[in-house]
Write an enzyme that holds these catalytic residues in place. Structure first.
Site, PDB file in Angstrom:
ATOM      1  N   LYS A   1      15.927   7.317  26.786  1.00 56.23           N
ATOM      2  CA  LYS A   1      14.584   6.829  27.114  1.00 56.23           C
ATOM      3  C   LYS A   1      13.617   7.351  26.074  1.00 56.23           C
ATOM      4  O   LYS A   1      13.866   8.376  25.440  1.00 56.23           O
ATOM      5  CB  LYS A   1      14.153   7.338  28.497  1.00 56.23           C
ATOM      6  CG  LYS A   1      13.073   6.496  29.165  1.00 56.23           C
ATOM      7  CD  LYS A   1      13.628   5.244  29.823  1.00 56.23           C
ATOM      8  CE  LYS A   1      12.553   4.399  30.444  1.00 56.23           C
ATOM      9  NZ  LYS A   1      13.136   3.308  31.254  1.00 56.23           N
TER      10      LYS A   1
HETATM   11  P1  NAD Z   1       4.526  -3.154  33.334  1.00 55.48           P
HETATM   12  O1  NAD Z   1       3.752  -2.382  32.358  1.00 55.48           O
HETATM   13  O2  NAD Z   1       4.851  -4.584  33.039  1.00 55.48           O
HETATM   14  O3  NAD Z   1       3.792  -3.126  34.769  1.00 55.48           O
HETATM   15  C1  NAD Z   1       3.411  -1.958  35.433  1.00 55.48           C
HETATM   16  C2  NAD Z   1       2.511  -2.371  36.581  1.00 55.48           C
HETATM   17  O4  NAD Z   1       2.257  -1.254  37.421  1.00 55.48           O
HETATM   18  C3  NAD Z   1       1.153  -2.904  36.132  1.00 55.48           C
HETATM   19  O5  NAD Z   1       0.818  -4.025  36.919  1.00 55.48           O
HETATM   20  C4  NAD Z   1       0.210  -1.745  36.450  1.00 55.48           C
HETATM   21  O6  NAD Z   1      -1.115  -2.189  36.705  1.00 55.48           O
HETATM   22  C5  NAD Z   1       0.875  -1.220  37.692  1.00 55.48           C
HETATM   23  N1  NAD Z   1       0.490   0.128  38.074  1.00 55.48           N
HETATM   24  C6  NAD Z   1       0.346   1.225  37.297  1.00 55.48           C
HETATM   25  N2  NAD Z   1      -0.030   2.263  38.065  1.00 55.48           N
HETATM   26  C7  NAD Z   1      -0.132   1.802  39.330  1.00 55.48           C
HETATM   27  C8  NAD Z   1      -0.461   2.389  40.570  1.00 55.48           C
HETATM   28  N3  NAD Z   1      -0.778   3.672  40.651  1.00 55.48           N
HETATM   29  N4  NAD Z   1      -0.436   1.608  41.676  1.00 55.48           N
HETATM   30  C9  NAD Z   1      -0.111   0.299  41.601  1.00 55.48           C
HETATM   31  N5  NAD Z   1       0.212  -0.292  40.459  1.00 55.48           N
HETATM   32  C10 NAD Z   1       0.218   0.444  39.333  1.00 55.48           C
HETATM   33  O7  NAD Z   1       5.865  -2.313  33.614  1.00 55.48           O
HETATM   34  P2  NAD Z   1       7.246  -2.806  34.210  1.00 55.48           P
HETATM   35  O8  NAD Z   1       8.158  -3.076  33.074  1.00 55.48           O
HETATM   36  O9  NAD Z   1       7.014  -3.831  35.263  1.00 55.48           O
HETATM   37  O10 NAD Z   1       7.758  -1.452  34.881  1.00 55.48           O
HETATM   38  C11 NAD Z   1       7.444  -1.104  36.227  1.00 55.48           C
HETATM   39  C12 NAD Z   1       8.518  -0.180  36.743  1.00 55.48           C
HETATM   40  O11 NAD Z   1       9.773  -0.845  36.650  1.00 55.48           O
HETATM   41  C13 NAD Z   1       8.670   1.132  35.970  1.00 55.48           C
HETATM   42  O12 NAD Z   1       9.054   2.150  36.858  1.00 55.48           O
HETATM   43  C14 NAD Z   1       9.800   0.819  35.028  1.00 55.48           C
HETATM   44  O13 NAD Z   1      10.458   1.991  34.565  1.00 55.48           O
HETATM   45  C15 NAD Z   1      10.672  -0.026  35.933  1.00 55.48           C
HETATM   46  N6  NAD Z   1      11.650  -0.832  35.213  1.00 55.48           N
HETATM   47  C16 NAD Z   1      11.266  -1.797  34.350  1.00 55.48           C
HETATM   48  C17 NAD Z   1      12.244  -2.520  33.685  1.00 55.48           C
HETATM   49  C18 NAD Z   1      11.903  -3.643  32.750  1.00 55.48           C
HETATM   50  O14 NAD Z   1      12.836  -4.303  32.280  1.00 55.48           O
HETATM   51  N7  NAD Z   1      10.656  -3.937  32.468  1.00 55.48           N
HETATM   52  C19 NAD Z   1      13.600  -2.260  33.919  1.00 55.48           C
HETATM   53  C20 NAD Z   1      13.943  -1.276  34.835  1.00 55.48           C
HETATM   54  C21 NAD Z   1      12.951  -0.583  35.475  1.00 55.48           C
END
Ligand code: NAD
Length: 421
Positions: free
Chosen positions: A111
């Site tokens: 990561k």
């Molecule tokens: P992203 O940046 O696209 O979206 C993150 C979202 O969370 C945004 O809408 C932001 O406004 C919101 N957010 C931030 N703080 C917040 C809070 N306190 N309360 C409510 N909403 C909040 O990121 P993503 O890629 O969607 O990632 C989100 C989660 O999914 C993370 O934990 C990430 O590690 C996990 N994840 C993502 C992927 C991927 O392929 N993108 C894969 C596995 C896991």
């Protein structure tokens, strides 16, 4: 991220090590393998300068951590966030080792992250930051060694800059050095939706197992980015009603259901979900506690804690985010009979299609979306069945089931490889 909660500080790395310890105890893991797996293999910290638009130079701090390489090259996203810490990146890297093992793809865990609020930077500054950070972590990355992908606040454009920078340095185009690239650059069909699609496959399987009719189910989603907004759309497509969503600015609630396509459009136009016509504005944390059958945390770590776990009404919690539930909250939810789909299973669709993208890059091949989604479904449904079988056999939670399966697979790989030298 280290989260302040009720005066106590929750450190994601301590959570990750605690979860590992529970599995290692239960498996009676060999002591040497246990010591190795309890720590990351490599941790790189970089401090690097970036020229800003106003002519000044700012120094940023970033990290790349490789937790374990026993089953293959390191794989894991790059996060841009003002609260990134080395401990957070270590936790996320360890979770990647388990995640790749749960779904049986040949990667270890890695990561990366940079301490930055990307919303404060222009596109030009973000590109400069990304290219210099890529250069700094080139000590570790490469298509056979460590393959980054998008995470919070990074996207296909970020990956295109990383791929281009790496390719410029080696002198030829290397599409396999990152995944989550734009389609025009060898990105995989279906990668953009893959995390959410995989999560929804696991929810469908959970509902089948529990005898829940999804067409009568209500859903609340925390976080409205890549994982959350697409999960909301796909679960709606399964017939469920999404009653609440949130982003970093707060939440909205409409017990009769939200029109998800219009909420996505509203967020694009207004930069927030709040103020959406026909819904009540509620706090971001309240979204976790609304009346619903399925809760999808899809934002950040440590959101469901000892303080709010008892108030959660959902029957299914589907961890699209990494590490949204603390160990104390886990126990409370388990005791309440909540069926929790653990992160290392629930959101593994993202890394699974990243793996497909990498395979296509190495083979100079391109699969259509139907093939990607069909292969993704096969892997997610199989992994779900294996985790469920383990949790039933061990009379344990789905999280424990997933950890037992994953840690054993990584330990087996290390054991047959033996100790070098
Ligand atoms: P992203 O940046 O696209 O979206 C993150 C979202 O969370 C945004 O809408 C932001 O406004 C919101 N957010 C931030 N703080 C917040 C809070 N306190 N309360 C409510 N909403 C909040 O990121 P993503 O890629 O969607 O990632 C989100 C989660 O999914 C993370 O934990 C990430 O590690 C996990 N994840 C993502 C992927 C991927 O392929 N993108 C894969 C596995 C896991």
């Amino acid at each position: 991220m280290t989260t302040e909660h009720a005066g106590a500080t929750i450190n994601a790395w301590e959570v990750a090590q605690h979860q590992f310890d529970l599995a290692a105890d239960r498996l009676g893991l060999d002591d040497a393998i246990r010591q190795v797996l309890r720590e990351p293999r490599r941790e790189l910290t970089v401090h690097f300068p970036v020229s800003m638009d106003d002519g000044t130079v700012r120094v940023f701090t970033g990290y790349r951590v490789q937790h374990n390489l026993g089953r293959g090259p390191a794989k894991g996203g790059i996060r841009y966030h003002q609260d990134v810490t080395r401990d957070e990146v270590k936790a996320l890297a360890m979770w990647m080792s388990w995640k790749c093992a749960v779904v049986g793809i040949p990667y270890g865990g890695g990561k990366g992250g940079v301490i930055v609020d990307p919303k404060q930077l222009s596109l030009k500054e973000l590109e400069a930051l990304t290219r210099r950070f890529t250069t700094e972590i080139e000590l570790l990355i490469g298509p056979e060694r460590d393959i980054p992908a998008p995470d919070v606040n990074t996207n296909a454009q970020t990956m295109a800059w990383m791929m281009d920078t790496y390719s410029m340095h080696v002198g030829y185009t290397v599409p396999g050095v990152v995944t989550g690239k734009p389609i025009a650059l060898g990105g995989s069909e279906g990668r953009h939706e893959a995390t959410a699609r995989g999560a929804v496959f696991t929810i469908v399987e959970s509902a089948r197992h529990l005898g829940m009719d999804l067409t009568r189910a209500t859903v609340s989603v925390q976080g409205f980015g890549n994982a959350g907004s697409i999960a909301a759309r796909l679960i709606r497509d399964e017939g469920a009603t999404v009653v609440a969503v949130s982003d970093s600015t707060g939440g909205i609630h409409a017990p009769g259901g939200l029109d998800i396509d219009r909420v996505i459009q509203w967020k694009q136009e207004h930069g927030t979900v709040q103020g959406f016509p026909g819904a009540a504005d509620i706090s971001g944390m309240a979204v976790l506690e609304v009346e619903c059958d399925i809760l999808i945390p899809a934002a950040l770590e440590n959101q469901i804690t000892a303080r709010n776990a008892a108030n959660i009404k959902a029957r299914i919690v589907a961890e699209a985010a990494n590490g949204p539930t603390t160990p104390e909250a886990d126990e409370i939810l388990h005791a309440k009979g909540v069926f929790l789909i653990p992160d290392i299973l629930c959101n593994a669709g993202g890394v699974t299609v990243s793996y497909f993208e990498w395979v296509q890059a190495l083979n100079r091949d391109h699969w259509d979306e139907a093939m990607v989604n069909q292969k993704l479904r096969g892997i997610m449904v199989k992994a779900f069945a294996e985790v469920l079988a383990m949790s039933l056999r061990e009379e344990a939670s789905m999280r424990t089931g997933a950890y037992l399966l994953a840690v054993q697979r990584v330990a087996d790989a290390m054991s047959v490889r033996g100790l070098y030298p």
